[in-house]
Design an enzyme around this catalytic site. Structure first.
Site, short mmCIF file in Angstrom:
data_model
loop_
_atom_site.label_atom_id
_atom_site.label_comp_id
_atom_site.label_asym_id
_atom_site.label_seq_id
_atom_site.Cartn_x
_atom_site.Cartn_y
_atom_site.Cartn_z
N HIS A 103 32.45 29.16 36.80
CA HIS A 103 32.05 30.31 35.93
C HIS A 103 30.67 30.36 35.65
CE1 HIS A 103 36.30 29.71 34.12
NE2 HIS A 103 36.56 29.93 35.08
N HIS A 107 38.21 31.86 30.84
CA HIS A 107 37.70 32.08 32.33
C HIS A 107 37.19 33.57 32.17
CE1 HIS A 107 40.50 28.66 33.93
NE2 HIS A 107 40.71 28.84 32.57
#
Length: 588
Positions: free
Chosen positions: A522, A566
């Site tokens: 990420h 996320h």
């Protein structure tokens, strides 16, 4: 794994996205063509921009994507195979980090999608928006209320096409008011039942921590993960925003296998000319957008292109011999990511997916089911539930430090549940894996160049577990996983620890993290937005590069803070609003 030998032979080739007649295959096809906008990167954000701008038939767009086609790549199409899509594949940039101090000086793989759809084509498909506080913090630091939760809801709805579970499936919960049924990118709950489903949910209920729908803006608690899956196959920006009804537009052109090397000034001084090549050492070509260039190359690609273009810290560029075009010291700084540690236990079960990972016969059976019906184990990702937790206000971890989360609605910790060990389980045994992540990290890293060659890998330092606070939160995350499986619902199912003893001391847990932590893939923040006039940051709230004309950035690199989620959903949100900002700038 057994998939390559037992299953691939069963594949019935099908084409999900490409209509080759509308794709530019070589530079000569661009001769005489003029484009209003050039989008650098056909990834999660770039394809949104291309789609939304070409809704107006008078607007022409060229997308330049460094990777190849996403069509017919099994590891991309099959949801459960996401663990095989990266690293060390043709669809991965195959980046490697610098040695990470917080990881015992280990250098680790740093996966990013090198394919149409970018990382939306290779990620775990988790669709988690984050909390209201995440977006409200963005709005505050950017000085633009348009980035607040309430004001991005229309963009959430524009992106999402939610498929509700069947009415008979009464255990799967969601909040209909939080979802859109009319967007472009498909989202759904898992469809394949696992033995751990009831165990996770019953344990959460006993602790008073069930969350009906963590995408409502209040994510704390445990519940069903939502995934970007459509009819048993991955839904990426390539399969959704470049679906046949969109990619067929005559005003949209996409050129694959094309590496952008620099952004150059045109005759008026605007950064609207793109230099590109189709292979390392190959000829360089240039094409100019009449209105704007949109950089959507991601949190690694976007700052790399800026730096090669002479846009960055003047001293650092001088040391490399790159002529300075614009002094912008924040380029490549503020790299932020989520560290994660996976912990496994032996379980009293013979229905975990471990057998499908190591047994050729089982692998062939589940693949045959998916290949004929798009159902079964392979139609979902490896996880069905996740949990989001905050540290207690009294936690000594937060004593004397500023809370790294965005606010009281945001977690510090994520737990992800999988009923097995992905990729390479031991030859025998069945397992439960809980991945424990730090989702409000304090550590910041950087991206830099060590070469003037745009085909050379950049220097990537995410600085994972780079602060004592993050190390402590990671320890707390692992402790949270250990405590969660002590709930009565797990009695008789959990047999014994596999990877980390439940009685491990704090020092032993920290040592385990140092040797086993990795990235949740990420990376954000390397071209962060800040308020107009701020002496830091890379883009203004309208995503135009500070102090320049003709160049805008629309991807996860503009996040000023990493959301406690996320990052896929947030990237779509930024892209949808980015498209509106572009339209407003040019009255289209």
């Amino acid at each position: 794994m057994t998939w390559s030998t037992a299953s691939y032979a069963l594949l019935l080739l099908f084409n999900l996205t490409l209509c080759s007649a509308v794709f530019v295959e070589n530079v000569s096809q661009l001769n005489g063509l003029k484009f209003d906008f050039i989008v650098v990167g056909g990834g999660t954000a770039g394809n949104v921009i291309a789609n939304r701008l070409t809704e107006n038939p008078s607007v022409s767009v060229l997308v330049l994507e460094a990777g190849g086609s996403n069509a017919d790549v099994l590891n991309i199409i099959v949801p459960f195979f996401n663990v095989k899509a990266t690293p060390n594949t043709a669809q991965d940039w195959n980046f490697t980090t610098t040695p990470q101090v917080g990881l015992g000086n280990r250098a680790i793989a740093y996966p990013r999608g090198f394919v149409l759809g970018g990382s939306s084509s290779v990620n775990s498909m988790a669709y988690t928006r984050g909390s209201k506080d995440d977006y409200d913090r963005w709005a505050k630091v950017a000085g633009d209320s348009g980035w607040s939760w309430d004001n991005v809801i229309p963009y959430i709805r524009r992106n999402e096409r939610f498929t509700p579970p069947p009415a008979a499936n009464t255990t799967q919960t969601y909040d209909p008011a939080a979802h859109s049924l009319t967007g472009i990118n498909s989202v759904r709950l898992p469809t394949f039942g696992r033995a751990t489903d009831a165990l996770v949910l019953n344990a959460a209920a006993s602790l008073g921590q069930l969350n009906k729908d963590m995408n409502s803006g209040t994510p704390l608690g445990f519940g069903w993960i939502q995934q970007t899956v459509k009819n048993g196959s991955r839904s990426s920006s390539a399969t959704s925003y470049l679906a046949p009804q969109f990619i067929g537009r005559p005003n949209l052109h996409v050129m694959l296998n094309t590496r952008v090397t620099r952004i150059l000034k045109n005759g008026s001084g605007a950064l609207q000319t793109v230099e590109f090549a189709q292979k390392a050492g190959g000829a360089r070509f240039q094409i100019t957008a009449s209105k704007e260039v949109i950089l959507s190359a991601g949190s690694i690609g976007t700052p790399s292109i800026l730096l090669h273009s002479g846009i960055g810290d003047a001293t650092e560029l001088s040391q490399l011999g790159i002529p300075l075009v614009h002094n912008l010291p924040s380029v490549g700084k503020n790299l932020t990511d989520h560290p994660i540690v996976r912990v496994s236990w032996f379980v009293n079960s013979n229905t975990t997916f471990d057998d499908a990972e190591r047994n050729a016969t089982v692998a062939a059976e589940v693949f045959a089911q998916w290949n004929t019906t798009r159902t079964g184990l392979l139609s979902d990702s490896t996880s069905s539930q996740i949990g989001w937790l905050r540290l207690p206000e009294s936690s000594p971890i937060l004593r004397g430090v500023t809370d790294p989360s965005s606010g009281p609605l945001s977690p510090h910790i994520e737990l992800i549940f999988a009923d097995g060990i992905s990729v390479s389980p031991p030859p025998t045994g069945h397992y439960l894996t809980i991945s424990a992540a730090v989702v409000s990290p304090t550590s910041r890293g950087s991206l830099a160049l060590n070469s003037t060659d745009p085909f050379a890998q950049p220097v990537i330092n995410p600085n994972l577990l780079g602060s004592p606070v993050d190390v402590a939160i990671q320890r707390a995350a692992i402790r949270s996983a250990q405590n969660f499986i002590k709930a009565p619902a797990w009695a008789g199912y959990i047999l014994a620890p596999f990877s980390l003893n439940d009685t491990a001391s704090d020092e032993e847990v920290d040592a385990f993290s140092q040797t086993h932590a990795s990235t949740l893939d990420h990376p954000v923040g390397t071209a962060a937005m800040s308020a107009r006039g701020a002496d830091y940051g890379v883009v203004d709230p309208d995503l135009i590069v500070k102090g320049l004309r003709g160049l805008r950035i629309v991807d996860a690199s503009v996040f000023p803070f990493i959301p406690a989620a996320h990052t896929q959903a947030a990237t779509y949100i930024v892209a949808e609003r980015g498209a509106d900002l572009i339209k407003a700038s040019f009255g289209i």
